[in-house]
Motif scaffolding. Structure first.
Motif: not given
Length: 815
Positions: A715-719, A766-772
């Motif tokens: 989402q725009s400007g968000s993780k 954002r990279a960490q959210v995907v890994v999590d």
């Protein structure tokens, strides 16, 4: 999935109101400024045919309900019309044209006829008004107004028939209709060189189509027509459409319709015209080799779509057929149908000279009459009975420049002095034929062949007593004795006049110097004619033949021979010593290597020493101790044929392409271990174990990290991930579970908007959210890494909105 394109097979001429294809009297697509005349009627039909899937869509492919498909290569279409025009006044025409289309569009693997369609297009009602000039004028102009009524069927066909059909808001673009009323205004200009006696007509037109839903468009064209006979026009045309504003589809003149059309137009009996031509798209000339990659460039900026009975159709906009055959047939009657362009009373269909001047008298074939054959036609000739052969002025009357009564053209002496007596040829009498008339000749009895002055008297330019014309040496110096031909006397015939000859009795045929004495170039006392050694050095003693002594017979005179006892037959240099061409100390006669470089150490045969026996002489060998049997290069060092840094003797892959990275054995590196070396691998980050094609890319797009990463969005400007991202993430989890040895580094990137500190943080988050998410779904943490690069690694220009969008991304890299 943006390489999607559509079918297009249309008559390019239907894009232009009241062009030749819809009536008119010039070419096929061009306009002219002429009208039908009051009461004139014209009816006809025209159209074209093309058999080429690239004419339907870019690359001959499209998508149906998001499934990519392709046309059969024989896919084609017919495009045509029926038209009617009426002359309301001499200067005003009203016309209507109904387009008719048939798309024969077969998709591979889907059964016959799934996109076949025949239907009508938008009706064009037009009015044409003559502004200046007519068919007999050099310059003529007219104005056109067109109204396009949206009668075309919606959701049918393949290629949009006009550039203004492209929906400016990226809504449905209907191939057969603009889905609204459109208005157009066009200015037409005609240059008729026939009015100047040259059978050429040049037409120009430019117009503007106003569209609301579509795109405002400039229409333009030009046609050059050569009229060799009354029944044939040879023409070439250039016509096109150009959108004048940016909208949902990027404006690019090279992506709009542009056609070059050569052809022939036949004027048949009963006022019937039949024309044939070939429409050649300019875009075809840009890609003569039909390279698919070039054809698909920037297709995402030109993708159109509409709803058909099969569902949503999406494809790349193809503005015209690549090549199409086009034709028309028209019939005119009433008004100016029996046209007499030059007004000579002979209808054009019978007139063999269609550009006769107004006042000329013509014969039954319409050609000017010239009764006295003086080059000035009757009607313009003020003297119609001029004698044959006489020169005339622009009015056709004979001229007599010298006023002697003999007409120019018949007068052999056109510049006779006024009042002088003349003969029947117009020339004054000249009794002695010296070129000076008797009336001016002061010496009227000059001998034949003698040159005379302006008074007719003999000339003697050098004053030697022999007249010019008889004098073979007309520039003899003053007071020099001459013979009967006027040339200086030369008793011994040596070429030196007696007055200057210091040796007046030189024997015949003996060469002499400038003083007339026998020549002796080397000053050895022996005349050149008898001297067998004409280049003896000055002061040398010579024999009767003019040669110096040479004891050893080596060709070097004894006086300069530094080696006077050279063995007979041995080659010598300029000093008389044995020759040594390569200066290696071994005479040429004993030297087995006579081209040894200067400074090279040689053996007693004159050949360079080679200590390590590698074939490279010691003087050039940069590696003089090479092991025997090892291949070497021109410097004597171990060879590396493929220049990869590994010598051929140790190189397990000796033919590695230039620039390819190699390992210690000289073989190309394959980072992802998929069997395709990095220098050939189009997908160098493929997970280990994934099945690939010959380019190194996964056969299954769901196993392609380059494709999967496109589905990860925030989402725009968000993780916070978008809802559509979870399907892609689940596919990646399944992929990592399928290939248990695969490890992935998730890389976050941003554009350069905002501070770099903020960009680093949000990209890391954002990279960490995907890994999590991967860990939560059963992937071991030691198989994952999260890295945020912020805006450090852009892949596009951050100065543009489109570039910044590409830079905001997630990359998936195996490790």
């Amino acid at each position: 999935m943006k390489k999607i394109i559509a079918l297009s097979l249309v008559a390019g001429g239907l894009a232009f109101a009241q062009s030749g294809l819809q009536g008119g009297s010039s070419g096929i697509h061009q306009h002219n400024a002429y009208t039908l005349g009051k009461g004139g009627i014209e009816i006809g039909t025209g159209g074209d045919v093309s058999l080429d899937s690239w004419s339907q869509s870019r690359g001959g492919v499209l998508s149906v309900n998001k499934q990519e498909r392709s046309f059969h290569s024989q896919a084609g279409s017919l495009s045509g019309n029926v038209h009617l025009a009426v002359g309301l006044q001499e200067f005003l025409d009203l016309g209507v044209s109904l387009p008719l289309y048939y798309d024969h569009a077969n998709l591979r693997g889907s059964g016959e006829g799934d996109l076949w369609k025949n239907s009508r297009g938008d009706v064009d009602i037009w009015m044409k008004s003559g502004l200046v000039g007519d068919a007999r004028s050099f310059f003529a102009a007219a104005a056109l107004i067109d109204v396009y009524i949206p009668t075309g069927e919606k959701g049918a066909g393949v290629r949009p028939r006009h550039a203004w059909y492209l929906n400016d808001d990226a809504g449905n673009t209907n191939p057969y209709s603009s889905d609204e009323v459109n208005f157009a205004g066009t200015l037409v200009l005609t240059l008729n060189f026939g009015a100047l006696g040259v059978p050429v007509v040049w037409n120009f037109h430019a117009g503007y189509v106003f569209a609301d839903k579509g795109t405002n468009t400039l229409v333009y064209g030009s046609g050059l027509n050569i009229l060799p006979t009354s029944w044939l026009d040879i023409f070439v045309e250039y016509t096109g459409e150009m959108r004048v504003e940016d909208g949902a589809y990027r404006r690019d003149p090279m992506d709009d319709p542009m056609l070059v059309t050569p052809g022939l137009r036949f004027h048949l009996p009963w006022n019937i015209d039949f024309a044939l031509g070939a429409d050649i798209a300019v875009r075809t000339l840009k890609n003569i080799g039909y390279d698919t990659k070039d054809e698909m460039k920037s297709v995402e900026n030109h993708t159109v779509h509409y709803e058909a009975k099969q569902g949503e159709i999406r494809y790349g906009y193809a503005p015209t057929p690549t090549i199409a055959g086009t034709a028309l047939l028209t019939w005119r009657f009433g008004g100016n149908a029996k046209h007499d362009e030059d007004g000579d009373g002979v209808p054009d269909e019978k007139d063999q000279c269609q550009h006769t001047p107004d006042v000329a008298t013509v014969d039954t074939l319409g050609c000017p009459i010239d009764t006295d054959k003086d080059g000035v036609i009757d009607g313009l000739d003020m003297c119609e009975k001029t004698p044959y052969g006489a020169e005339v002025d622009t009015a056709g009357c004979p001229m007599d420049t010298d006023k002697d009564g003999i007409l120019d053209g018949l007068d052999k002496c056109p510049n006779t002095t006024e009042g002088a007596p003349i003969d029947s040829l117009g020339c004054e009498p000249d009794s002695d034929a010296d070129g000076v008339p008797n009336t001016s000749d002061k010496c009227p009895n000059t001998l034949a062949g003698v040159k005379v002055d302006t008074l007719g008297c003999p000339k003697d330019s050098d004053k030697d007593g022999v007249y010019d014309g008889l004098d073979k040496c007309e520039n003899t110096p003053a007071n020099l004795p001459v013979d009967s031909t006027g040339c200086p006397a030369d008793a011994d015939k040596d070429g030196i006049a007696d007055a200057f000859d210091k040796c007046p009795n030189t024997p015949a045929n003996l060469p002499v110097d400038t003083l007339g004495c026998p020549a002796d170039a080397d000053k050895d006392g022996v005349p050149d004619a008898l001297d067998k050694c004409p280049n003896t050095r000055e002061g040398a003693q010579v024999n009767a033949e003019g040669c110096e002594g040479d004891y050893d017979g080596d060709g070097i005179p004894d006086a300069v021979d530094q080696c006077p006892n050279t063995k007979q037959g041995l080659a010598v240099d300029s000093t008389g010593c044995p020759a040594d061409a390569d200066k290696d100390g071994v005479p040429d006669a004993l030297d087995k290597c006579q081209d040894t470089k200067i400074g090279m150490t040689v053996d007693n045969t004159g050949c360079p020493l080679d200590f390590d026996k590698d074939g490279v002489p010691d003087g050039l060998d940069q590696c003089p101790n090479t092991q025997q049997g090892v291949p070497v290069d021109s410097t004597g060092c171990s060879a590396d044929a493929d220049k990869d840094g590994v010598y051929d003797a140790a190189d397990k892959c000796p033919n590695t392409p230039a620039g390819a990275a190699v390992d210690t054995l000289g073989c190309p590196i394959d980072t992802d271990k998929d069997g395709v070396p990095d220098y050939q691998d189009k997908c160098p980050n493929t997970l280990e174990g994934v099945r690939i094609d010959k380019k190194g890319c996964p056969l299954n797009k769901k196993e392609d990290l380059e494709q999967l990463k496109k589905g990860i969005n925030f989402q725009s400007g968000s993780k916070k991930l978008t809802k559509s991202s979870y399907k892609t993430l689940n596919n990646i989890v399944a992929l990592m579970k399928k290939f248990g040895t695969a490890n992935i580094e998730v890389q976050g990137h941003t554009d350069n908007t905002g501070s770099e500190e903020t960009n680093k943080k949000i990209s890391q988050d954002r990279a960490q959210v995907v890994v999590d998410y991967f860990i939560q779904n059963g992937i071991s943490p030691d198989r994952l890494r999260a890295v945020g690069f912020g805006s450090d690694k852009p892949i596009a220009d951050n100065k543009t909105k489109k570039g910044r969008s590409k830079n905001r991304r997630v990359e998936l890299v195996p490790f």
